[in-house]
Design a protein around this motif. Sequence first.
Motif, PDB file in Angstrom:
ATOM      1  N   UNK A  66       0.845  -1.194   0.000  1.00  0.00           N
ATOM      2  CA  UNK A  66       0.000   0.000   0.000  1.00  0.00           C
ATOM      3  C   UNK A  66       0.885   1.250   0.000  1.00  0.00           C
ATOM      4  N   UNK A  67       1.991   1.170   0.753  1.00  0.00           N
ATOM      5  CA  UNK A  67       2.897   2.310   0.862  1.00  0.00           C
ATOM      6  C   UNK A  67       3.568   2.623  -0.478  1.00  0.00           C
ATOM      7  N   UNK A  68       4.011   1.582  -1.196  1.00  0.00           N
ATOM      8  CA  UNK A  68       4.786   1.848  -2.409  1.00  0.00           C
ATOM      9  C   UNK A  68       3.913   2.065  -3.642  1.00  0.00           C
ATOM     10  N   UNK A  69       2.632   1.808  -3.549  1.00  0.00           N
ATOM     11  CA  UNK A  69       1.764   1.969  -4.723  1.00  0.00           C
ATOM     12  C   UNK A  69       1.687   3.435  -5.124  1.00  0.00           C
ATOM     13  N   UNK A  70       2.007   3.766  -6.397  1.00  0.00           N
ATOM     14  CA  UNK A  70       1.999   5.175  -6.797  1.00  0.00           C
ATOM     15  C   UNK A  70       0.607   5.720  -7.108  1.00  0.00           C
ATOM     16  N   UNK A  71      -0.416   4.872  -7.123  1.00  0.00           N
ATOM     17  CA  UNK A  71      -1.728   5.371  -7.567  1.00  0.00           C
ATOM     18  C   UNK A  71      -2.872   5.157  -6.561  1.00  0.00           C
ATOM     19  N   UNK A  72      -2.619   4.596  -5.402  1.00  0.00           N
ATOM     20  CA  UNK A  72      -3.656   4.198  -4.436  1.00  0.00           C
ATOM     21  C   UNK A  72      -4.503   3.006  -4.918  1.00  0.00           C
ATOM     22  N   UNK A  88      -7.392   1.140 -11.135  1.00  0.00           N
ATOM     23  CA  UNK A  88      -6.381   2.138 -10.780  1.00  0.00           C
ATOM     24  C   UNK A  88      -4.978   1.580 -10.925  1.00  0.00           C
ATOM     25  N   UNK A  89      -4.888   0.247 -11.050  1.00  0.00           N
ATOM     26  CA  UNK A  89      -3.573  -0.394 -11.135  1.00  0.00           C
ATOM     27  C   UNK A  89      -2.978  -0.186 -12.520  1.00  0.00           C
ATOM     28  N   UNK A  90      -1.707   0.304 -12.542  1.00  0.00           N
ATOM     29  CA  UNK A  90      -1.050   0.521 -13.833  1.00  0.00           C
ATOM     30  C   UNK A  90      -0.100  -0.629 -14.175  1.00  0.00           C
ATOM     31  N   UNK A  92       2.764  -1.453 -12.450  1.00  0.00           N
ATOM     32  CA  UNK A  92       4.182  -1.080 -12.309  1.00  0.00           C
ATOM     33  C   UNK A  92       4.953  -2.131 -11.522  1.00  0.00           C
TER      34      UNK A  92
ATOM     35  N   UNK B  81       5.101  -1.450 -17.938  1.00  0.00           N
ATOM     36  CA  UNK B  81       3.799  -1.538 -17.269  1.00  0.00           C
ATOM     37  C   UNK B  81       2.989  -2.692 -17.851  1.00  0.00           C
ATOM     38  N   UNK B  93      -3.180  11.089  -8.733  1.00  0.00           N
ATOM     39  CA  UNK B  93      -2.843  10.960  -7.308  1.00  0.00           C
ATOM     40  C   UNK B  93      -1.464  11.544  -7.039  1.00  0.00           C
ATOM     41  N   UNK B  98       5.084   7.036  -1.695  1.00  0.00           N
ATOM     42  CA  UNK B  98       5.565   6.209  -2.799  1.00  0.00           C
ATOM     43  C   UNK B  98       6.570   6.973  -3.652  1.00  0.00           C
TER      44      UNK B  98
END
Lengths: 177, 314
Positions: A66-72, A88-90, A92, B81, B93, B98
């Motif tokens: 959760x911490x490292x996710x760049x998009x929530x 929301x997942x890209x 990465x 990706x 966001x 992050x």
Amino acid sequence: MRYGMAIDTIRCVGCSDCVVACQTENSVPIGYARDWIVELTTGKYPNLQMEIRSERCNHCSNAPCVRTCPTTASHYGTGGIVLVDHDECIGCKACIASCPYDARFVHPEGYVDKCTFCLHRVEKGQEPACVAVCPTHAMHFGDLDNPNSEISKLIARRKWKTLAPEVGTEPNIYYLL
Amino acid sequence: MIEQVISSGRHNEYIDPVLHVWHWHIPLYLFLGGIAAGILFYSALLFLRGREEKYPVSVYWMPLAAPVIIGVGLLALLLDLSHKLYFWQLYTNIRWESPMSWGAWTLMLITPLSLAWIASFYRELLPGNITVWPWLATVLDELRKWRKAMAWAQMTLAVILGMYTGILLSAFNARPFWNTSILGPLFLVSGLSAAAALTAYFSKSETERHFFTQVDLGLLVIELVLIIHLVMGFLSGSQAHIDAVNMILGGSGYTITFWGGIVLIGLVLPIILEAMHLSKRHIPVIIPTLMVITGNILLRFLFVELGQISRYVY
């Protein structure tokens, strides 16, 4: 409310029923697994000891994914369940690299996928599929914040460990010893 | 004896048997991002110090390459990706926790800024009267007045760009080989060193070449010291960190890449050659430059690989 599991390593026989139930319940693509069985052998023959564990995402309270996710996309849902929002997942893969339990994978459709504690069942008052099918009743699911829940009582009574707590993840799956 | 097997069978692609979710794209981007950061940093710094006439290659010729380098890096990132069409979610966001999110935003800012920076030097880059469109000249001359502010912003963003890639890896506490705060400074210094080596190679005047050889020499020595600190830090860490560093200390095939490729070819030999160059011995600049670049590439590729292999055993 904080959902968690207590998994009894003494009762578990490693039958893999939980793995099959999960794959069926969640339509996990063939060749992938959201949960798995680890057999740990320690000692020197003939003095060997074996521990069998059913493992999955630990739904950590301090989840590095959760911490490292760049998009929530990776977020805490109901009762602290760690979830991935597919839209929301890209892809990465930062969350995959950040997980010490290797609990995540890239779904063939591109987004990252993992155990959800069967939230769709839990919302209906049912147990996660893996817990429901366990033939030796080795797995218990419930609210860790409620001192009167079955799981809280088990953890209070039995000796337990969590996996790799030194990584600082505060895992919510307890292995009863 | 401790033996651990996954008896139910688990063959998640790129996870089993060993984590390998990041392939060539990520280390390539880390390398290119470091170089672009270095180029833009020197350009802005030397401009602010009023050295544009003394070091023209660094101040306005090298920056021409920066947006191209960043562009190739971004393409690599996009190719990496697995859910490509959703990449824009990065820009809905801002996630302070992050480093990948800061990186995305930094790239969003520094790429157009570097283009504006280049455009503001159009008089130097295109000598003679090229004002086909007079209005364009007016706009660009207006831009020139903002160069000081642009330089400060570019210098700051370049440091973030050069450093965040290391911080990004070091933030993964699950991977002991990455989990060291030296990685941020190490990647920054290494990127600055590659940019200095390239500038020394492309510079036309002996003054500029001499200056950038001096800068690179200093940075290479710092990088060597940081690597020694990295190894010492690991060796005095937890068992997981000791196991991680043992991959480069002997026993595995990575040892030769690390000590032979990164340390000897990428650091020690260029340090000797650049010191010889500075003491007036004739050394073709291309040789230390290529060595530094090779070391830079190997550093990124090896670190991305080793971090994924290293793990906690429980």
